[in-house]
Design a protein around this motif. Structure first.
Motif, PDB file in Angstrom:
ATOM      1  N   ALA A 113      35.721  39.209  48.206  1.00 32.51           N
ATOM      2  CA  ALA A 113      35.606  38.257  49.313  1.00 32.51           C
ATOM      3  C   ALA A 113      34.657  37.097  49.003  1.00 32.51           C
ATOM      4  O   ALA A 113      34.564  36.153  49.787  1.00 32.51           O
ATOM      5  N   LEU A 114      33.939  37.166  47.877  1.00 36.09           N
ATOM      6  CA  LEU A 114      32.971  36.119  47.553  1.00 36.09           C
ATOM      7  C   LEU A 114      33.671  34.831  47.119  1.00 36.09           C
ATOM      8  O   LEU A 114      34.784  34.852  46.604  1.00 36.09           O
ATOM      9  N   SER A 115      32.963  33.742  47.322  1.00 35.10           N
ATOM     10  CA  SER A 115      33.418  32.448  46.849  1.00 35.10           C
ATOM     11  C   SER A 115      32.249  31.785  46.131  1.00 35.10           C
ATOM     12  O   SER A 115      31.144  31.746  46.690  1.00 35.10           O
ATOM     13  N   PRO A 116      32.453  31.295  44.914  1.00 34.77           N
ATOM     14  CA  PRO A 116      33.684  31.360  44.140  1.00 34.77           C
ATOM     15  C   PRO A 116      34.077  32.805  43.827  1.00 34.77           C
ATOM     16  O   PRO A 116      33.246  33.697  43.814  1.00 34.77           O
ATOM     17  N   GLN A 117      35.357  32.954  43.567  1.00 36.13           N
ATOM     18  CA  GLN A 117      35.944  34.273  43.375  1.00 36.13           C
ATOM     19  C   GLN A 117      35.323  35.012  42.188  1.00 36.13           C
ATOM     20  O   GLN A 117      35.107  34.441  41.126  1.00 36.13           O
ATOM     21  N   VAL A 118      35.052  36.287  42.384  1.00 39.36           N
ATOM     22  CA  VAL A 118      34.559  37.166  41.327  1.00 39.36           C
ATOM     23  C   VAL A 118      35.749  37.875  40.690  1.00 39.36           C
ATOM     24  O   VAL A 118      36.573  38.461  41.391  1.00 39.36           O
ATOM     25  N   THR A 119      35.831  37.808  39.361  1.00 38.15           N
ATOM     26  CA  THR A 119      36.911  38.487  38.649  1.00 38.15           C
ATOM     27  C   THR A 119      36.391  39.476  37.609  1.00 38.15           C
ATOM     28  O   THR A 119      37.177  40.145  36.951  1.00 38.15           O
ATOM     29  N   ARG A 120      35.056  39.542  37.466  1.00 44.24           N
ATOM     30  CA  ARG A 120      34.472  40.435  36.466  1.00 44.24           C
ATOM     31  C   ARG A 120      33.163  41.005  36.992  1.00 44.24           C
ATOM     32  O   ARG A 120      32.346  40.293  37.580  1.00 44.24           O
ATOM     33  N   ILE A 121      32.967  42.314  36.757  1.00 53.36           N
ATOM     34  CA  ILE A 121      31.723  42.987  37.118  1.00 53.36           C
ATOM     35  C   ILE A 121      31.221  43.711  35.874  1.00 53.36           C
ATOM     36  O   ILE A 121      31.998  44.370  35.176  1.00 53.36           O
ATOM     37  N   GLU A 122      29.910  43.571  35.620  1.00 50.67           N
ATOM     38  CA  GLU A 122      29.310  44.155  34.420  1.00 50.67           C
ATOM     39  C   GLU A 122      28.174  45.100  34.784  1.00 50.67           C
ATOM     40  O   GLU A 122      27.493  44.899  35.792  1.00 50.67           O
ATOM     41  N   LEU A 123      27.971  46.097  33.926  1.00 47.88           N
ATOM     42  CA  LEU A 123      26.820  46.988  34.076  1.00 47.88           C
ATOM     43  C   LEU A 123      26.430  47.546  32.725  1.00 47.88           C
ATOM     44  O   LEU A 123      27.184  47.445  31.753  1.00 47.88           O
TER      45      LEU A 123
END
Length: 171
Positions: A113-123
């Motif tokens: 739902a975030l803007s700008p759009q999130v397409t990657r998550i890292e850990l």
């Protein structure tokens, strides 16, 4: 166990988050900081950073904070599609009971739902934290690299830090 109530954490939750992190760090979890390395300013800082363009969520069970997850954007515009610096902590009392999985599901939903759009998550995950790595893989994260002997354990042993990423598909 009733399902946890998950909501965005707020500034006034910082003391509960600190207590949670200290409890989680004292257990067998994978938090990088020892309990004595955490204070209210540290917690307020990461919560504020996550609220400013990222995500921070808490899981409450019977009015008590059972877990928290947060991830932040890392800076330059070319990385605006990435959430990183992800940390999840679950109270040892509630570990292995679905709290972490529920927090990740809510994180994925909030990230979409975030803007700008999130397409990657890292850990990052310490190699010895095999239960967490298995959970992350079940959630769709893949191992993308390894920082050899990056983590010094309290007993002096060195462990690798495992870099993991997830490409977030649209809802």
């Amino acid at each position: 166990m009733s399902a946890p109530a998950i909501r965005a954490t707020a500034a006034q939750d910082a003391e509960q988050v600190l207590a949670l992190y200290r409890a989680a760090a004292g257990g067998a979890g994978g938090l990088a900081r020892r309990p004595d390395e955490m204070d209210l300013a540290y917690v307020e800082s990461f919560l504020a950073k996550a609220r400013a363009g990222g995500v921070t969520l808490g899981a409450w069970i019977d009015g008590r904070l059972a877990g928290e997850i947060h991830a932040s954007r890392i800076g330059p515009e070319q990385f605006a599609h990435v959430l990183s610096d992800l940390t999840v902590a679950v109270d040892p009392t509630w570990q292995g009971r679905g709290v972490g999985r529920a927090l990740f599901a809510a994180l994925f939903e909030a990230a979409r739902a975030l803007s700008p759009q999130v397409t990657r998550i890292e850990l990052m995950a310490r190699e010895g934290n095999v239960d967490a790595i298995r959970l992350y893989e079940r959630l769709g994260f893949v191992i993308e690299g390894r920082f050899v002997q990056r983590v010094r354990m309290p007993d002096g042993r060195l462990e690798d830090d495992i870099a993991m990423g997830l490409l977030l598909t649209p809802a």
